[in-house]
Design a protein around this motif. Structure first.
Motif, PDB file in Angstrom:
ATOM      1  N   THR A 664      40.336  19.334  10.357  1.00  0.00           N
ATOM      2  CA  THR A 664      40.363  20.761   9.997  1.00  0.00           C
ATOM      3  C   THR A 664      39.317  21.574  10.730  1.00  0.00           C
ATOM      4  N   ARG A 665      38.332  20.883  11.292  1.00  0.00           N
ATOM      5  CA  ARG A 665      37.246  21.600  11.960  1.00  0.00           C
ATOM      6  C   ARG A 665      36.961  21.002  13.318  1.00  0.00           C
ATOM      7  N   LEU A 666      36.396  21.852  14.166  1.00  0.00           N
ATOM      8  CA  LEU A 666      35.964  21.404  15.480  1.00  0.00           C
ATOM      9  C   LEU A 666      34.512  21.838  15.654  1.00  0.00           C
ATOM     10  N   ALA A 667      33.669  20.907  16.063  1.00  0.00           N
ATOM     11  CA  ALA A 667      32.273  21.231  16.361  1.00  0.00           C
ATOM     12  C   ALA A 667      32.121  21.358  17.868  1.00  0.00           C
ATOM     13  N   SER A 668      31.312  22.308  18.291  1.00  0.00           N
ATOM     14  CA  SER A 668      31.029  22.483  19.714  1.00  0.00           C
ATOM     15  C   SER A 668      29.551  22.798  19.887  1.00  0.00           C
ATOM     16  N   CYS A 669      28.962  22.317  20.964  1.00  0.00           N
ATOM     17  CA  CYS A 669      27.557  22.619  21.239  1.00  0.00           C
ATOM     18  C   CYS A 669      27.425  23.078  22.684  1.00  0.00           C
ATOM     19  N   SER A 670      26.356  23.847  22.925  1.00  0.00           N
ATOM     20  CA  SER A 670      26.336  24.592  24.175  1.00  0.00           C
ATOM     21  C   SER A 670      24.946  24.724  24.775  1.00  0.00           C
ATOM     22  N   GLU A 671      24.955  25.133  26.031  1.00  0.00           N
ATOM     23  CA  GLU A 671      23.722  25.462  26.747  1.00  0.00           C
ATOM     24  C   GLU A 671      23.038  26.667  26.109  1.00  0.00           C
ATOM     25  N   ASP A 672      23.792  27.459  25.317  1.00  0.00           N
ATOM     26  CA  ASP A 672      23.200  28.636  24.662  1.00  0.00           C
ATOM     27  C   ASP A 672      22.356  28.268  23.448  1.00  0.00           C
TER      28      ASP A 672
END
Length: 770
Positions: A664-672
């Motif tokens: 149901t969810r998607l996690a994302s991580c970033s350079e920001d």
């Protein structure tokens, strides 16, 4: 009702035996034979109900007759005493008046005699004799003596009357105390005692069923009341609250609990919590101590929500409701998908509040700091928000450098993240609150992975080693040394026995999870190994490398099974489909879907404008997520190769994407430096166009029903974990109302820039930008 002793047997009879029954008094057909009591004591449910009604009716008739007569006698006595006392007071007052009038009259006689005639020679002989006597002094002295005697007697009478009145008042107070005691005994109410500490007022609510709070608000709204204490103190309203439909009869709504709530509200009404702004620095310590006491108390947390809803009803409690919402936000209580319609909040801070999909229709905000607030998918119809304070940046606990990897725990409640700031953080998925932070690395933590059983987290870093730590305590289990360079990728085997690691040293190593010993070293790639992934059947390990190839390894033997060529640049991520039939890979150019059996490319996905850093299959295998250096995330339909949705929010490269275990969810991580959680549970088509009237028709829902959202905005950030949280309002429904900052600037255009759905376009296009 079903018998608790015999499954699926209905209750048929009630036992009225005059002794304590060995079994329950409620009997089914099997209980009757086992009961061992004379049948004359058994009655049916219907007859028992009739007997009770007859008994109660007879009692009520007797009470009505007895109490009625006593009430009438008391009323008559009261009228008689009142009338008699009034007559006595009037007679006494009239008598006093006559005495003072007689004294005044005698005084006036002497004055008239002296001043009656200017020419004394014209006075009568009698008057002249009296005047001569006055001059000699005898009449005036005699009158003064007599007058003083009268005044002394009058003063004695007044003192006697005052004394008698004091005695009567003391007796009255004594009798009144007895009556008050009798009232408390009859009503069995708790004695109201003002609490100096705010927590003491809240602590008195223990053992209350929290469902009562919503019921009170609902009934009060239906009754359209404006004073909650008057409403709750009314006996008829208490009866209304006590009665509930069959499905809610298990809720504890007794008078005693209602009285607890009344006392708590009375205390709060007079407390500084209802007077002052608790979001200011002066109350920091007080608020901190309060949060420490209540953070684990679910009843108090629900009561604070009740106080927030109370602002929609009674304006006497707007400040305490505002403080309650501020504290709930500070405590990271899950406030998403709540109905806050018509609440009135003022003079507080809601910095970083996660209010995704909340209903704020008809609400009023005044002098509220909404910086970093997440209003994605919220309803903002006919709101009146003025004097708003908003800044784009407020420091909160989070990573201080780019976030390189993120992974859900197997139960989906925790998200682990690693960063170039050398730290590993574990987050509460519902609230975004930091559970704890794991330190120990002396360089960037490049990769992490949860074990399938959820007990262990593995971390790979730029300082060449791997750490295995207990997922609950953070205690180190093993320190794995072996790689000669940075560890880029990690993956646990599905059977929880093996950990695979890929490194810049071009090697892949397999580690025994129980012992921490190296099982095997897989050599074959001619450049850095950037990604490793076990197949669902535990038999194969896939690896992607900077040498542009993908290799499939036999886990048991450590031998290479196949080499897949096709990418024209580094293979940054590989991922097996849940059904074990295909393998996805990504590079700077595109995404390939490979047949696991043939080793041939079946499909190629193109769409990102820059290199694709990470890919991940959804648990059902229908969707593939990809994160890219173009700052976006794509959700692909695996069967058609078409883009389902484009998730936009990150302001720099997306390094990692990961589905939750339930998909149901998607996690994302970033350079920001941020982590975003996205809602991806729906697979509906994106809304192309609807008139605002059609959209508004979807939102006629009851007070406490979680309102549905537009299908168009299913793919929204539901949680942002960031050092500098940004105000979000993607997919928020805005209709009419007022949204202005402290400078009076209209914020409609600002909300539109945040991708809110503005249902009315009549706003000043020339207004100043925020």
């Amino acid at each position: 009702m079903i018998c608790p002793q015999h499954i699926n047997k209905p209750i048929l009879m009630i036992c009225l035996a005059p002794h304590t029954c060995q079994c329950s008094r409620k009997l089914c057909i099997e209980c009757i034979t086992e009961h061992g009591v004379d049948v004359k004591y058994l009655v049916s449910n219907e007859r028992f109900q009739e007997m009770l009604k007859e008994k109660l009716q007879k009692f009520q008739d007797q009470e009505t007759q007895t109490i009625g007569k006593q009430k009438q006698k008391l009323k008559n006595l009261h009228s008689k005493i009142k009338r008699s006392m009034k007559e006595h007071l009037m007679d006494f007052s009239a008598s006093l008046k006559k005495i003072y009038q007689a004294i005044d009259s005698q005084n006036q006689l002497f004055l008239n005699l002296i001043h009656e005639c200017d020419n004394l020679s014209e006075s009568s002989q009698t008057d002249l004799e009296q005047l001569v006597s006055i001059l000699e002094g005898t009449p005036l002295e005699n009158w003064n003596k007599a007058k003083n005697s009268y005044l002394i007697k009058l003063e004695n009478v007044k003192q006697w009357w005052k004394l008698e009145n004091n005695v009567w008042m003391k007796k009255q107070k004594k009798y009144q105390k007895e009556i008050d005691s009798l009232i408390k005994s009859v009503n069995q109410k708790e004695v109201y005692e003002q609490k100096k500490e705010f927590y003491d007022a809240l602590a008195s609510l223990k053992d209350i069923d929290v469902k009562i709070f919503n019921i009170i608000i609902e009934k009060a709204l239906n009754a359209k009341i404006s004073d909650i204490l008057v409403f709750l103190s009314n006996e008829q309203n208490q009866k209304l609250l006590e009665w509930q439909p069959d499905k809610q009869r298990d809720i504890n709504l007794g008078r005693n609990n209602i009285n607890k709530i009344i006392n708590a509200i009375r205390n709060i009404k007079e407390h500084e919590f209802n007077q002052n702004n608790y979001s200011t620095e002066i109350h920091f310590i007080t608020k901190k101590n309060l949060i420490q006491k209540i953070s684990q108390d679910q009843i108090i947390i629900e009561f604070l929500k009740f106080l927030v809803h109370l602002t929609a009803i009674d304006n006497q409690f707007i400040q305490c409701g505002s403080n309650s919402l501020h504290i709930l936000v500070d405590m990271k209580v899950d406030l998403t998908q709540q109905c806050f319609s018509n609440i009135r909040i003022k003079n507080t801070s809601l910095i970083g509040a996660n209010l995704v999909r909340c209903n704020f229709n008809g609400s009023e905000f005044d002098n509220v700091d909404i910086s970093g607030m997440n209003l994605n998918g919220a309803q903002l119809l006919n709101c009146k928000w003025k004097n708003l304070r908003i800044q784009e940046s407020h420091d909160l606990d989070s990573h201080s450098n780019q976030v390189l990897s993120a992974c859900f725990s197997p139960d989906g409640t925790t998200l682990a993240s690693s960063s170039e700031d050398f730290s590993i953080c574990l987050w509460n998925v519902q609230t975004g609150q930091l559970k704890f932070q794991l330190d120990g690395h002396t360089s960037a933590v490049l990769s992490l992975c949860y074990s399938p059983d959820g007990t262990t987290i593995a971390f790979g870093s730029a300082d060449n080693f791997i750490c295995l730590k207990d997922a609950k305590t953070g205690q180190q289990k093993f320190h794995l040394d072996g790689h000669a360079s940075a560890v880029i990728s990690l993956c646990f085997s599905p059977d929880n026995a093996t950990l695979a690691s890929g490194s810049i040293d071009k090697s892949i190593r397999l580690w025994d999870v129980k012992t921490g010993q190296q099982r095997a070293q897989l050599i074959g790639h001619s450049n850095s190994v950037l990604s490793v992934c076990f197949s669902p059947d535990n038999a194969t390990l896939a690896s992607g490398s900077e040498d542009q190839s993908i290799r499939l390894w036999d886990v048991k033997t450590g031998r290479q099974r196949k080499k897949l060529n096709g990418h024209s640049n580094s293979v940054l991520s590989v991922c097996f489909s849940p059904d074990n039939a295909t393998l996805a890979s990504c590079s700077w150019d595109s995404i390939f879907i490979w047949s696991f059996e043939t080793g041939k490319s079946q499909t190629q996905f193109n769409g990102h404008s820059k290199d694709i850093q990470s890919i991940c299959f959804s648990p059902n295998g229908a969707t593939l997520a990809s994160g890219s250096s173009d700052k976006s995330i794509f959700l692909w339909d695996v069967k058609t190769g078409q883009v389902k949705a484009k998730l936009v929010g990150h302001t720099s490269t997306v390094y990692s994407v990961c589905f939750s275990p339930d998909g149901t969810r998607l996690a994302s991580c970033s350079e920001d430096k941020s982590i975003r959680l996205w809602d991806v549970q729906a697979s509906e088509e994106i809304l192309s166009y609807k008139s605002y009237k059609d959209i508004l028709a979807q939102f006629k829902t009851p007070q406490f029903q979680i309102n549905p959202l537009l299908e168009a905005y299913t793919f929204i950030t539901i949680l942002l974990i960031s050092k500098s949280p940004i105000f979000q309002a993607q997919g928020a429904l805005v209709y009419k109302g007022e949204f202005t900052n402290q400078k009076g600037v209209n914020l409609i255009s600002f909300l539109k820039s945040k991708r809110s759905f503005i249902l009315e376009n009549q706003f000043d296009l020339n207004s100043k930008q925020v």
